[in-house]
Design a protein around this motif. Structure first.
Motif, mmCIF file in Angstrom:
data_model
loop_
_atom_site.group_PDB
_atom_site.id
_atom_site.type_symbol
_atom_site.label_atom_id
_atom_site.label_comp_id
_atom_site.label_asym_id
_atom_site.label_seq_id
_atom_site.Cartn_x
_atom_site.Cartn_y
_atom_site.Cartn_z
ATOM 1 N N THR A 1 -4.482 10.998 4.277
ATOM 2 C CA THR A 1 -4.136 10.491 2.953
ATOM 3 C C THR A 1 -4.813 11.350 1.895
ATOM 4 O O THR A 1 -6.029 11.499 1.894
ATOM 5 C CB THR A 1 -4.584 9.022 2.797
ATOM 6 O OG1 THR A 1 -3.879 8.233 3.762
ATOM 7 C CG2 THR A 1 -4.287 8.490 1.403
ATOM 8 N N VAL B 1 0.513 11.446 1.986
ATOM 9 C CA VAL B 1 -0.211 12.047 3.102
ATOM 10 C C VAL B 1 0.223 13.501 3.282
ATOM 11 O O VAL B 1 1.367 13.858 2.987
ATOM 12 C CB VAL B 1 -0.020 11.253 4.418
ATOM 13 C CG1 VAL B 1 -0.562 9.847 4.288
ATOM 14 C CG2 VAL B 1 1.431 11.217 4.833
ATOM 15 N N TRP C 1 3.374 9.720 -9.001
ATOM 16 C CA TRP C 1 2.379 10.623 -8.447
ATOM 17 C C TRP C 1 2.454 11.944 -9.186
ATOM 18 O O TRP C 1 3.519 12.537 -9.336
ATOM 19 C CB TRP C 1 2.593 10.844 -6.952
ATOM 20 C CG TRP C 1 1.550 11.728 -6.339
ATOM 21 C CD1 TRP C 1 0.200 11.622 -6.494
ATOM 22 C CD2 TRP C 1 1.766 12.860 -5.497
ATOM 23 N NE1 TRP C 1 -0.448 12.617 -5.786
ATOM 24 C CE2 TRP C 1 0.498 13.388 -5.169
ATOM 25 C CE3 TRP C 1 2.900 13.476 -4.988
ATOM 26 C CZ2 TRP C 1 0.340 14.501 -4.353
ATOM 27 C CZ3 TRP C 1 2.744 14.576 -4.173
ATOM 28 C CH2 TRP C 1 1.476 15.078 -3.850
ATOM 29 N N THR D 1 0.866 -1.168 0.000
ATOM 30 C CA THR D 1 0.000 0.000 0.000
ATOM 31 C C THR D 1 0.907 1.224 0.000
ATOM 32 O O THR D 1 1.840 1.303 0.797
ATOM 33 C CB THR D 1 -0.924 0.011 1.228
ATOM 34 O OG1 THR D 1 -1.753 -1.163 1.185
ATOM 35 C CG2 THR D 1 -1.801 1.249 1.252
ATOM 36 N N ASP E 1 0.768 5.480 -0.036
ATOM 37 C CA ASP E 1 -0.062 6.663 0.152
ATOM 38 C C ASP E 1 0.782 7.924 0.116
ATOM 39 O O ASP E 1 1.942 7.912 0.530
ATOM 40 C CB ASP E 1 -0.763 6.629 1.517
ATOM 41 C CG ASP E 1 -1.794 5.528 1.621
ATOM 42 O OD1 ASP E 1 -2.571 5.347 0.669
ATOM 43 O OD2 ASP E 1 -1.819 4.842 2.663
ATOM 44 N N ASN F 1 -3.141 0.004 -3.470
ATOM 45 C CA ASN F 1 -3.998 -0.439 -2.378
ATOM 46 C C ASN F 1 -3.855 -1.952 -2.198
ATOM 47 O O ASN F 1 -4.485 -2.715 -2.925
ATOM 48 C CB ASN F 1 -5.451 -0.062 -2.668
ATOM 49 C CG ASN F 1 -6.368 -0.349 -1.502
ATOM 50 O OD1 ASN F 1 -5.912 -0.594 -0.389
ATOM 51 N ND2 ASN F 1 -7.659 -0.337 -1.755
ATOM 52 N N ASN G 1 -4.911 14.817 -5.944
ATOM 53 C CA ASN G 1 -5.544 14.061 -4.867
ATOM 54 C C ASN G 1 -6.451 12.978 -5.452
ATOM 55 O O ASN G 1 -6.520 12.811 -6.680
ATOM 56 C CB ASN G 1 -6.295 14.996 -3.911
ATOM 57 C CG ASN G 1 -7.444 15.728 -4.575
ATOM 58 O OD1 ASN G 1 -7.975 15.333 -5.620
ATOM 59 N ND2 ASN G 1 -7.844 16.833 -3.967
ATOM 60 N N SER G 2 -7.171 12.292 -4.598
ATOM 61 C CA SER G 2 -8.043 11.195 -5.038
ATOM 62 C C SER G 2 -9.187 11.668 -5.920
ATOM 63 O O SER G 2 -9.739 10.893 -6.692
ATOM 64 C CB SER G 2 -8.610 10.451 -3.821
ATOM 65 O OG SER G 2 -7.553 9.845 -3.112
ATOM 66 N N LYS H 1 -3.810 10.868 -1.512
ATOM 67 C CA LYS H 1 -3.856 10.015 -2.693
ATOM 68 C C LYS H 1 -3.293 8.642 -2.344
ATOM 69 O O LYS H 1 -2.233 8.530 -1.755
ATOM 70 C CB LYS H 1 -3.024 10.644 -3.823
ATOM 71 C CG LYS H 1 -2.945 9.837 -5.090
ATOM 72 C CD LYS H 1 -4.239 9.880 -5.873
ATOM 73 C CE LYS H 1 -4.082 9.160 -7.188
ATOM 74 N NZ LYS H 1 -5.115 9.488 -8.136
ATOM 75 N N ARG H 2 -4.035 7.600 -2.694
ATOM 76 C CA ARG H 2 -3.556 6.224 -2.543
ATOM 77 C C ARG H 2 -3.044 5.780 -3.906
ATOM 78 O O ARG H 2 -3.792 5.742 -4.880
ATOM 79 C CB ARG H 2 -4.669 5.318 -2.047
ATOM 80 C CG ARG H 2 -4.205 3.871 -1.947
ATOM 81 C CD ARG H 2 -4.932 3.106 -0.912
ATOM 82 N NE ARG H 2 -4.419 3.463 0.402
ATOM 83 C CZ ARG H 2 -4.930 3.005 1.536
ATOM 84 N NH1 ARG H 2 -5.961 2.199 1.523
ATOM 85 N NH2 ARG H 2 -4.413 3.362 2.700
ATOM 86 N N THR I 1 7.506 -0.526 6.767
ATOM 87 C CA THR I 1 7.039 0.759 6.255
ATOM 88 C C THR I 1 8.230 1.685 6.088
ATOM 89 O O THR I 1 9.105 1.748 6.947
ATOM 90 C CB THR I 1 6.020 1.403 7.222
ATOM 91 O OG1 THR I 1 4.901 0.530 7.360
ATOM 92 C CG2 THR I 1 5.543 2.752 6.707
#
Length: 140
Positions: A60, A54, A79, A50, A52, A66, A83-84, A62-63, A108
């Protein structure tokens, strides 16, 4: 009898290596330069990833991935500063956060990103000059 120890074979520990984002400063101003960032990282074993972006408050915006099942090796994401909802994010500091999970393991990693639409489009008019008598750019 003497006691002894040995390593028990098993999967290697999950690790995200060499997380990169280039460029780290996005200038989403429409000039075609640094409008998106290329993200890369290496997984040492297959994992569910995943990714993201942030904002400064940890929300968050934009993801990018997933729980995507990825094999071991170098991986790439992108990217574009949106945004989403597809809108450009406001200027500010952001964080790319990539989390990988495999059975019983999680790793992570994160990297700082900056969005600044005011950068770019820099032009000097008239052309700069240096009237100091050295023979270089002495006139406008």
């Amino acid at each position: 009898m003497r006691p002894w120890t040995a390593l028990v074979p098993g999967p290697p520990p999950l690790e995200i290596k060499r997380l990169r984002a280039a460029p780290r400063v996005l200038t989403t101003n429409g000039d075609g330069i640094a409008e998106a960032t290329a993200i890369s990282f290496v997984l040492n074993i297959p994992a569910s990833v995943t990714a993201d972006v942030v904002d400064g408050s940890g929300t968050t915006v934009k993801r990018l991935a997933n729980a995507r099942a990825l094999g071991a090796g170098k991986k790439h994401l992108r990217w574009d500063g949106r945004n989403s909802s597809g809108s450009l994010v406001p200027d500010g500091n952001y964080r790319l956060r990539v989390t990988a999970e495999s059975p019983g393991q999680t790793d992570t990693r994160s990297r700082a990103l900056v969005v600044d639409a005011t950068l770019g489009f820099l032009a000097v008019d008239p052309a700069p000059f240096s009237p100091n008598g050295d023979g270089r750019a002495d006139t406008a």
